[in-house]
Design an enzyme around this catalytic site. Structure first.
Site, PDB file in Angstrom:
ATOM      1  N   SER A 179       0.803  -1.215   0.000  1.00 14.13           N
ATOM      2  CA  SER A 179       0.000   0.000   0.000  1.00 14.13           C
ATOM      3  C   SER A 179       0.841   1.272   0.000  1.00 14.13           C
ATOM      4  O   SER A 179       0.403   2.318  -0.492  1.00 14.13           O
ATOM      5  CB  SER A 179      -0.930   0.011   1.216  1.00 14.13           C
ATOM      6  OG  SER A 179      -0.189  -0.113   2.425  1.00 14.13           O
ATOM      7  N   GLY A 181      -1.892  -4.203   0.945  1.00 14.60           N
ATOM      8  CA  GLY A 181      -2.004  -5.407   1.754  1.00 14.60           C
ATOM      9  C   GLY A 181      -1.032  -6.503   1.395  1.00 14.60           C
ATOM     10  O   GLY A 181      -0.979  -7.540   2.063  1.00 14.60           O
ATOM     11  N   ASN A 185       3.991  -5.303   5.698  1.00 11.32           N
ATOM     12  CA  ASN A 185       2.821  -6.050   6.165  1.00 11.32           C
ATOM     13  C   ASN A 185       3.217  -7.333   6.876  1.00 11.32           C
ATOM     14  O   ASN A 185       2.554  -7.755   7.829  1.00 11.32           O
ATOM     15  CB  ASN A 185       1.886  -6.358   4.985  1.00 11.32           C
ATOM     16  CG  ASN A 185       1.136  -5.122   4.523  1.00 11.32           C
ATOM     17  OD1 ASN A 185       0.598  -4.371   5.320  1.00 11.32           O
ATOM     18  ND2 ASN A 185       1.115  -4.895   3.221  1.00 11.32           N
ATOM     19  N   ASP A 207      -4.787   6.917  10.021  1.00 13.66           N
ATOM     20  CA  ASP A 207      -4.442   5.613  10.593  1.00 13.66           C
ATOM     21  C   ASP A 207      -3.037   5.592  11.174  1.00 13.66           C
ATOM     22  O   ASP A 207      -2.653   4.632  11.856  1.00 13.66           O
ATOM     23  CB  ASP A 207      -4.615   4.497   9.561  1.00 13.66           C
ATOM     24  CG  ASP A 207      -3.707   4.659   8.337  1.00 13.66           C
ATOM     25  OD1 ASP A 207      -2.807   5.535   8.337  1.00 13.66           O
ATOM     26  OD2 ASP A 207      -3.893   3.911   7.365  1.00 13.66           O
ATOM     27  N   HIS A 225      -0.099   5.167   6.971  1.00 17.50           N
ATOM     28  CA  HIS A 225       0.057   5.474   5.548  1.00 17.50           C
ATOM     29  C   HIS A 225       0.328   6.964   5.325  1.00 17.50           C
ATOM     30  O   HIS A 225      -0.402   7.801   5.849  1.00 17.50           O
ATOM     31  CB  HIS A 225      -1.194   5.051   4.778  1.00 17.50           C
ATOM     32  CG  HIS A 225      -1.428   3.580   4.780  1.00 17.50           C
ATOM     33  ND1 HIS A 225      -2.229   2.965   5.704  1.00 17.50           N
ATOM     34  CD2 HIS A 225      -0.939   2.601   3.967  1.00 17.50           C
ATOM     35  CE1 HIS A 225      -2.252   1.655   5.473  1.00 17.50           C
ATOM     36  NE2 HIS A 225      -1.468   1.418   4.423  1.00 17.50           N
TER      37      HIS A 225
END
Length: 231
Positions: A52, A89, A117, A198, A201
């Site tokens: 991402s 992801g 991730n 979040d 990011h």
């Protein structure tokens, strides 16, 4: 002038000029020392394999650092095309599945930006390193230069895990003799104004800074794979 001479001249004048890829301001054809036209330089191909952070999660595609890279190349007059195979992801396991499609495009450079991730999921470090090793080896076997983008994990995951996780990127770069950006979110991660809500990011404002972290190292690789200018 006889008929044959007229026909030859007509054919020469009817040939359309060939243009270079990348939209720079150079002329359509290069000239040799003797002044005769030579074939235009073929564009290099840069592939990006990431998650991402490279897919532009939460922002418009045109705002992401990979799209900005395309613009940077054009502004620099570099004949190149960028293929972004990043998927939000994606883990290194997913990268092993995704890489085959990217390598079919015969990239000259592969920017490898995976592992975040895996780390957030707490996967075994040995597994992550093994997967990254395979990804690097495959790209090199396909004839591509590799640029490895290092990533750091949030400190709440504990130093016993995060420190060796971060160190593996340096180890792999040394082992395979590849280029590396130690931490491609340097100056971005942990800065509230540059992160999405979040906290994981980067936002649109951060994307040029990310590209600035990558560009100097990438430039060196581009120089290595680009054909020499014709003087």
């Amino acid at each position: 002038m006889n008929f044959l001479q007229s026909l030859i001249i007509g054919l020469i004048l009817s040939v359309a000029p060939m243009t270079l890829y990348a939209g720079n301001n150079s002329s359509d054809q290069h000239l040799s020392h003797e002044g005769s036209a030579v074939a235009p330089v073929s564009p290099i191909t840069i592939g990006v394999l990431g998650d991402s952070l490279s897919a532009g999660y939460g922002i418009k595609t045109e705002q992401g650092w990979v799209t900005l890279l395309q613009h940077q190349l054009k502004q620099a007059g570099i004949a190149a095309k960028v293929i972004n195979s990043s998927v939000s992801g994606a883990t290194t396991d997913a990268g092993l599945q995704m890489q085959a499609g990217l390598l079919q495009n015969a990239p000259d450079i592969v920017i490898l930006a995976l592992g975040a991730n895996d780390g957030l999921q707490g996967k075994p470090l040995a597994l992550i390193e093994q997967n990254l090793s395979v990804l690097i080896s495959r790209a090199q076997s396909a004839g591509a230069k590799v640029l490895l983008l290092g990533i750091q994990l949030p400190p709440n995951l504990g130093r016993r895990y995060t420190e060796p996780f971060f160190a593996q990127y340096r180890t792999l770069a040394q082992q395979y003799n590849i280029a590396r950006v130690p931490f491609f979110l340097e100056g971005v991660a942990g800065v509230p104004d540059l992160m999405q809500t979040d906290g994981l990011h980067p936002n649109a404002q951060a994307q040029p800074l990310i590209l600035n972290n990558i560009w100097p190292v990438l430039q060196t690789l581009i120089a290595q794979v680009s054909p020499p200018d014709i003087k």
